[in-house]
Write a protein that holds these residues in place. Sequence first.
Motif, PDB file in Angstrom:
ATOM      1  N   TRP A  15       0.845  -1.192   0.000  1.00 15.50           N
ATOM      2  CA  TRP A  15       0.000   0.000   0.000  1.00 15.50           C
ATOM      3  C   TRP A  15       0.881   1.243   0.000  1.00 15.50           C
ATOM      4  CZ3 TRP A  15      -5.294  -0.053  -0.268  1.00 15.50           C
ATOM      5  CH2 TRP A  15      -5.887  -1.314  -0.158  1.00 15.50           C
ATOM      6  N   SER A  16       0.381   2.317  -0.596  1.00 18.85           N
ATOM      7  CA  SER A  16       1.117   3.572  -0.602  1.00 18.85           C
ATOM      8  C   SER A  16       0.154   4.732  -0.412  1.00 18.85           C
ATOM      9  CB  SER A  16       1.880   3.752  -1.913  1.00 18.85           C
ATOM     10  OG  SER A  16       0.969   3.865  -2.989  1.00 18.85           O
ATOM     11  N   VAL A  17       0.728   5.891  -0.079  1.00 17.89           N
ATOM     12  CA  VAL A  17      -0.032   7.130   0.075  1.00 17.89           C
ATOM     13  C   VAL A  17       0.542   8.134  -0.914  1.00 17.89           C
ATOM     14  CG1 VAL A  17      -0.664   9.012   1.635  1.00 17.89           C
ATOM     15  CG2 VAL A  17      -0.437   6.686   2.526  1.00 17.89           C
ATOM     16  N   SER A  18      -0.321   8.700  -1.747  1.00 23.47           N
ATOM     17  CA  SER A  18       0.094   9.705  -2.729  1.00 23.47           C
ATOM     18  C   SER A  18      -0.548  11.043  -2.404  1.00 23.47           C
ATOM     19  CB  SER A  18      -0.342   9.291  -4.138  1.00 23.47           C
ATOM     20  OG  SER A  18       0.221   8.063  -4.488  1.00 23.47           O
ATOM     21  N   PHE A  19       0.222  12.109  -2.630  1.00 26.36           N
ATOM     22  CA  PHE A  19      -0.288  13.466  -2.424  1.00 26.36           C
ATOM     23  C   PHE A  19       0.543  14.412  -3.278  1.00 26.36           C
ATOM     24  CE2 PHE A  19      -0.375  17.535  -0.055  1.00 26.36           C
ATOM     25  CZ  PHE A  19      -1.735  17.784  -0.131  1.00 26.36           C
ATOM     26  N   HIS A  20      -0.101  15.094  -4.199  1.00 32.29           N
ATOM     27  CA  HIS A  20       0.570  16.084  -5.058  1.00 32.29           C
ATOM     28  C   HIS A  20       1.829  15.536  -5.719  1.00 32.29           C
ATOM     29  CE1 HIS A  20      -1.588  19.931  -4.328  1.00 32.29           C
ATOM     30  NE2 HIS A  20      -2.136  19.182  -3.407  1.00 32.29           N
ATOM     31  N   GLY A  21       1.747  14.339  -6.257  1.00 33.14           N
ATOM     32  CA  GLY A  21       2.879  13.779  -6.988  1.00 33.14           C
ATOM     33  C   GLY A  21       3.939  13.119  -6.140  1.00 33.14           C
ATOM     34  N   THR A  22       3.787  13.178  -4.823  1.00 36.77           N
ATOM     35  CA  THR A  22       4.730  12.484  -3.950  1.00 36.77           C
ATOM     36  C   THR A  22       4.094  11.182  -3.483  1.00 36.77           C
ATOM     37  OG1 THR A  22       3.951  13.529  -1.919  1.00 36.77           O
ATOM     38  CG2 THR A  22       5.708  14.662  -3.140  1.00 36.77           C
ATOM     39  N   GLN A  23       4.930  10.229  -3.136  1.00 40.07           N
ATOM     40  CA  GLN A  23       4.426   8.938  -2.694  1.00 40.07           C
ATOM     41  C   GLN A  23       5.190   8.485  -1.458  1.00 40.07           C
ATOM     42  OE1 GLN A  23       4.280   6.099  -5.846  1.00 40.07           O
ATOM     43  NE2 GLN A  23       3.077   4.652  -4.679  1.00 40.07           N
ATOM     44  N   GLU A  24       4.436   8.000  -0.465  1.00 39.74           N
ATOM     45  CA  GLU A  24       5.041   7.444   0.736  1.00 39.74           C
ATOM     46  C   GLU A  24       4.712   5.966   0.798  1.00 39.74           C
ATOM     47  OE1 GLU A  24       4.569   9.432   4.486  1.00 39.74           O
ATOM     48  OE2 GLU A  24       4.097  11.309   3.471  1.00 39.74           O
ATOM     49  N   GLY A  25       5.607   5.209   1.391  1.00 41.76           N
ATOM     50  CA  GLY A  25       5.396   3.784   1.523  1.00 41.76           C
ATOM     51  C   GLY A  25       6.609   3.070   0.964  1.00 41.76           C
ATOM     52  N   PRO A  26       6.533   1.808   0.782  1.00 40.25           N
ATOM     53  CA  PRO A  26       5.327   1.001   0.864  1.00 40.25           C
ATOM     54  C   PRO A  26       4.955   0.658   2.297  1.00 40.25           C
ATOM     55  CG  PRO A  26       7.174  -0.397   0.283  1.00 40.25           C
ATOM     56  CD  PRO A  26       7.701   1.021   0.365  1.00 40.25           C
ATOM     57  N   PHE A  27       3.674   0.413   2.483  1.00 37.79           N
ATOM     58  CA  PHE A  27       3.133  -0.057   3.753  1.00 37.79           C
ATOM     59  C   PHE A  27       2.638  -1.476   3.530  1.00 37.79           C
ATOM     60  CE2 PHE A  27       2.605   4.524   3.619  1.00 37.79           C
ATOM     61  CZ  PHE A  27       3.104   4.916   4.840  1.00 37.79           C
ATOM     62  N   SER A  28       2.800  -2.337   4.520  1.00 35.98           N
ATOM     63  CA  SER A  28       2.395  -3.737   4.347  1.00 35.98           C
ATOM     64  C   SER A  28       0.896  -3.938   4.526  1.00 35.98           C
ATOM     65  CB  SER A  28       3.168  -4.647   5.299  1.00 35.98           C
ATOM     66  OG  SER A  28       2.958  -4.253   6.635  1.00 35.98           O
ATOM     67  N   THR A  29       0.205  -2.978   5.171  1.00 40.89           N
ATOM     68  CA  THR A  29      -1.236  -3.113   5.354  1.00 40.89           C
ATOM     69  C   THR A  29      -1.951  -1.822   4.980  1.00 40.89           C
ATOM     70  OG1 THR A  29      -1.264  -2.330   7.646  1.00 40.89           O
ATOM     71  CG2 THR A  29      -0.923  -4.710   7.299  1.00 40.89           C
ATOM     72  N   LYS A  30      -3.212  -1.971   4.622  1.00 34.77           N
ATOM     73  CA  LYS A  30      -4.039  -0.809   4.322  1.00 34.77           C
ATOM     74  C   LYS A  30      -4.175   0.061   5.560  1.00 34.77           C
ATOM     75  CE  LYS A  30      -8.519  -1.331   3.874  1.00 34.77           C
ATOM     76  NZ  LYS A  30      -9.847  -1.627   3.298  1.00 34.77           N
ATOM     77  N   GLU A  31      -4.296  -0.559   6.724  1.00 34.23           N
ATOM     78  CA  GLU A  31      -4.464   0.194   7.958  1.00 34.23           C
ATOM     79  C   GLU A  31      -3.266   1.088   8.245  1.00 34.23           C
ATOM     80  OE1 GLU A  31      -5.113  -3.075   7.576  1.00 34.23           O
ATOM     81  OE2 GLU A  31      -7.301  -2.988   7.747  1.00 34.23           O
ATOM     82  N   ALA A  32      -2.049   0.569   8.010  1.00 28.28           N
ATOM     83  CA  ALA A  32      -0.838   1.369   8.233  1.00 28.28           C
ATOM     84  C   ALA A  32      -0.782   2.545   7.263  1.00 28.28           C
ATOM     85  CB  ALA A  32       0.408   0.493   8.085  1.00 28.28           C
ATOM     86  N   ALA A  33      -1.131   2.303   6.008  1.00 26.94           N
ATOM     87  CA  ALA A  33      -1.142   3.382   5.023  1.00 26.94           C
ATOM     88  C   ALA A  33      -2.215   4.413   5.363  1.00 26.94           C
ATOM     89  CB  ALA A  33      -1.380   2.816   3.624  1.00 26.94           C
ATOM     90  N   LEU A  34      -3.371   3.955   5.789  1.00 29.40           N
ATOM     91  CA  LEU A  34      -4.457   4.854   6.161  1.00 29.40           C
ATOM     92  C   LEU A  34      -4.083   5.713   7.362  1.00 29.40           C
ATOM     93  CD1 LEU A  34      -7.334   5.769   5.605  1.00 29.40           C
ATOM     94  CD2 LEU A  34      -8.130   3.850   6.994  1.00 29.40           C
ATOM     95  N   GLU A  35      -3.434   5.109   8.345  1.00 31.48           N
ATOM     96  CA  GLU A  35      -2.983   5.862   9.517  1.00 31.48           C
ATOM     97  C   GLU A  35      -1.986   6.955   9.121  1.00 31.48           C
ATOM     98  OE1 GLU A  35      -0.450   5.028  13.584  1.00 31.48           O
ATOM     99  OE2 GLU A  35      -1.751   3.430  12.829  1.00 31.48           O
ATOM    100  N   ALA A  36      -1.055   6.619   8.240  1.00 34.72           N
ATOM    101  CA  ALA A  36      -0.078   7.606   7.776  1.00 34.72           C
ATOM    102  C   ALA A  36      -0.763   8.723   6.986  1.00 34.72           C
ATOM    103  CB  ALA A  36       0.989   6.929   6.914  1.00 34.72           C
ATOM    104  N   ALA A  37      -1.717   8.362   6.144  1.00 30.10           N
ATOM    105  CA  ALA A  37      -2.428   9.357   5.338  1.00 30.10           C
ATOM    106  C   ALA A  37      -3.242  10.299   6.208  1.00 30.10           C
ATOM    107  CB  ALA A  37      -3.333   8.662   4.327  1.00 30.10           C
ATOM    108  N   ILE A  38      -3.935   9.765   7.198  1.00 23.26           N
ATOM    109  CA  ILE A  38      -4.740  10.607   8.086  1.00 23.26           C
ATOM    110  C   ILE A  38      -3.841  11.520   8.916  1.00 23.26           C
ATOM    111  CG2 ILE A  38      -6.302  10.596  10.081  1.00 23.26           C
ATOM    112  CD1 ILE A  38      -7.652   8.124   8.786  1.00 23.26           C
ATOM    113  N   GLY A  39      -2.695  11.021   9.345  1.00 21.89           N
ATOM    114  CA  GLY A  39      -1.750  11.865  10.081  1.00 21.89           C
ATOM    115  C   GLY A  39      -1.258  13.027   9.233  1.00 21.89           C
ATOM    116  N   ALA A  40      -0.890  12.745   7.992  1.00 21.15           N
ATOM    117  CA  ALA A  40      -0.417  13.799   7.092  1.00 21.15           C
ATOM    118  C   ALA A  40      -1.545  14.760   6.736  1.00 21.15           C
ATOM    119  CB  ALA A  40       0.178  13.174   5.828  1.00 21.15           C
TER     120      ALA A  40
END
Length: 81
Positions: A15-40
């Motif tokens: 899983w990854s998190v994208s915002f304005h052409g940038t990408q964070e991750g990879p995350f092994s679970t959707k929950e981890a990616a979602l937590e990172a996205a909500i924090g950002a």
Amino acid sequence: MDTQHFIVARAASRWSVSFHGTQEGPFSTKEAALEAAIGAATAASEQGMMVAVLVQDIESNFHTAWTSGGDAPDGPLASSA
């Protein structure tokens, strides 16, 4: 003011998190990616941006998981795809 979107999506088995052409991750679970996205998104909201976190489902549809306006999610987000 336009709403900016943090996108949580799956590619292969990660899983990854994208915002304005940038990408964070990879995350092994959707929950981890979602937590990172909500924090950002929360940090961006505190800077005055209107933001939303969208999560891609297994059929490539997007569902709102979080918004800076506090709207309720529009789809099932707890289960892993």
